[in-house]
Design a protein around this motif. Structure first.
Motif, mmCIF file in Angstrom:
data_model
loop_
_atom_site.group_PDB
_atom_site.id
_atom_site.type_symbol
_atom_site.label_atom_id
_atom_site.label_comp_id
_atom_site.label_asym_id
_atom_site.label_seq_id
_atom_site.Cartn_x
_atom_site.Cartn_y
_atom_site.Cartn_z
ATOM 1 N N PRO A 1 0.823 -1.220 0.000
ATOM 2 C CA PRO A 1 0.000 0.000 0.000
ATOM 3 C C PRO A 1 0.856 1.271 0.000
ATOM 4 N N GLN A 2 1.926 1.292 0.761
ATOM 5 C CA GLN A 2 2.818 2.456 0.782
ATOM 6 C C GLN A 2 3.532 2.606 -0.569
ATOM 7 N N ALA A 3 3.915 1.492 -1.176
ATOM 8 C CA ALA A 3 4.560 1.541 -2.493
ATOM 9 C C ALA A 3 3.599 2.138 -3.522
ATOM 10 N N ARG A 4 2.327 1.765 -3.452
ATOM 11 C CA ARG A 4 1.330 2.316 -4.384
ATOM 12 C C ARG A 4 1.208 3.832 -4.223
ATOM 13 N N GLU A 5 1.232 4.299 -2.988
ATOM 14 C CA GLU A 5 1.170 5.747 -2.747
ATOM 15 C C GLU A 5 2.368 6.457 -3.374
ATOM 16 N N ILE A 6 3.550 5.892 -3.238
ATOM 17 C CA ILE A 6 4.762 6.490 -3.811
ATOM 18 C C ILE A 6 4.678 6.503 -5.333
ATOM 19 N N ILE A 7 4.159 5.418 -5.914
ATOM 20 C CA ILE A 7 4.006 5.350 -7.373
ATOM 21 C C ILE A 7 3.044 6.436 -7.848
ATOM 22 N N ARG A 8 1.913 6.620 -7.165
ATOM 23 C CA ARG A 8 0.940 7.648 -7.568
ATOM 24 C C ARG A 8 1.559 9.046 -7.494
ATOM 25 N N LYS A 9 2.346 9.307 -6.452
ATOM 26 C CA LYS A 9 3.010 10.607 -6.331
ATOM 27 C C LYS A 9 4.013 10.800 -7.458
ATOM 28 N N PHE A 10 4.776 9.768 -7.772
ATOM 29 C CA PHE A 10 5.724 9.832 -8.880
ATOM 30 C C PHE A 10 5.000 10.159 -10.192
ATOM 31 N N GLN A 11 3.857 9.527 -10.415
ATOM 32 C CA GLN A 11 3.089 9.819 -11.625
ATOM 33 C C GLN A 11 2.668 11.283 -11.664
ATOM 34 N N ASP A 12 2.191 11.791 -10.545
ATOM 35 C CA ASP A 12 1.804 13.204 -10.482
ATOM 36 C C ASP A 12 2.980 14.113 -10.786
ATOM 37 N N ASP A 13 4.150 13.782 -10.232
ATOM 38 C CA ASP A 13 5.357 14.579 -10.482
ATOM 39 C C ASP A 13 5.743 14.547 -11.963
ATOM 40 N N MET A 14 5.603 13.390 -12.609
ATOM 41 C CA MET A 14 5.928 13.288 -14.039
ATOM 42 C C MET A 14 4.968 14.111 -14.886
ATOM 43 N N ILE A 15 3.704 14.141 -14.501
ATOM 44 C CA ILE A 15 2.723 14.954 -15.229
ATOM 45 C C ILE A 15 3.125 16.424 -15.176
ATOM 46 N N VAL A 16 3.476 16.883 -13.995
ATOM 47 C CA VAL A 16 3.890 18.284 -13.836
ATOM 48 C C VAL A 16 5.119 18.568 -14.696
ATOM 49 N N LEU A 17 6.072 17.648 -14.724
ATOM 50 C CA LEU A 17 7.292 17.840 -15.501
ATOM 51 C C LEU A 17 7.015 17.882 -17.006
ATOM 52 N N LEU A 18 6.213 16.964 -17.506
ATOM 53 C CA LEU A 18 6.065 16.791 -18.956
ATOM 54 C C LEU A 18 5.023 17.686 -19.610
ATOM 55 N N GLU A 19 4.017 18.123 -18.866
ATOM 56 C CA GLU A 19 2.990 18.964 -19.475
ATOM 57 C C GLU A 19 3.472 20.400 -19.637
ATOM 58 N N SER A 20 3.120 20.988 -20.772
ATOM 59 C CA SER A 20 3.425 22.390 -21.016
ATOM 60 C C SER A 20 2.533 22.880 -22.151
ATOM 61 N N ASP A 21 2.685 24.142 -22.511
ATOM 62 C CA ASP A 21 1.943 24.682 -23.653
ATOM 63 C C ASP A 21 2.414 24.054 -24.959
ATOM 64 N N GLU A 22 3.581 23.399 -24.925
ATOM 65 C CA GLU A 22 4.150 22.766 -26.115
ATOM 66 C C GLU A 22 3.791 21.278 -26.205
ATOM 67 N N THR A 23 2.898 20.802 -25.363
ATOM 68 C CA THR A 23 2.525 19.393 -25.363
ATOM 69 C C THR A 23 1.878 19.030 -26.691
ATOM 70 N N THR A 24 2.470 18.031 -27.386
ATOM 71 C CA THR A 24 1.935 17.619 -28.683
ATOM 72 C C THR A 24 1.792 16.106 -28.824
ATOM 73 N N VAL A 25 2.536 15.333 -28.052
ATOM 74 C CA VAL A 25 2.538 13.883 -28.219
ATOM 75 C C VAL A 25 2.110 13.212 -26.917
ATOM 76 N N PRO A 26 1.037 12.410 -26.957
ATOM 77 C CA PRO A 26 0.662 11.694 -25.738
ATOM 78 C C PRO A 26 1.601 10.511 -25.503
ATOM 79 N N TYR A 27 2.016 10.343 -24.279
ATOM 80 C CA TYR A 27 2.820 9.197 -23.867
ATOM 81 C C TYR A 27 2.045 8.456 -22.790
ATOM 82 N N ARG A 28 2.272 7.167 -22.688
ATOM 83 C CA ARG A 28 1.695 6.380 -21.605
ATOM 84 C C ARG A 28 2.831 6.001 -20.672
ATOM 85 N N LEU A 29 2.728 6.430 -19.441
ATOM 86 C CA LEU A 29 3.681 6.050 -18.405
ATOM 87 C C LEU A 29 3.062 4.889 -17.649
#
Length: 104
Positions: free
Chosen positions: A65-93
């Protein structure tokens, strides 16, 4: 309509140990679709536009359960990093936490 839209939330099935058969089957189908897309990318896409890493970890199942929480936070952090006004290509993490051998 064939386009991608930001959901502003994780799309995930429940992590409950008491999953209904319907939810269990859905989770298996979603996991299979993610693996199929990864295989398609492996054969079609240039290696410079994809990445795969892995590590085998000795694990205490009670800490999942704690590992799942860390994974969800990591996903949120990646979204913040990768999204921008220049977003053009969808990726699946896809982060997969699966046993290397079946638990007893």
């Amino acid at each position: 309509d064939g386009s991608f839209h930001r959901t502003h939330k994780h799309i995930a099935t429940p992590d409950s140990e008491k999953l209904s058969p319907k939810t269990h089957d859905l989770k298996k189908r979603i996991h299979q679709q993610h693996l199929e897309r990864a295989m398609e990318s492996l054969t079609k896409d240039d290696p410079s536009i994809r990445d795969i890493t892995w590590v085998n970890i000795p694990s205490d199942p009670k800490k999942l359960p704690q590992a799942r929480e860390i994974i969800r936070k990591f996903q949120d952090d990646m979204i913040v990093l990768l999204e921008s006004d220049e977003t053009t290509v969808p990726y699946r993490l896809t982060v997969q936490l699966v046993p290397v051998v079946s638990p007893k």
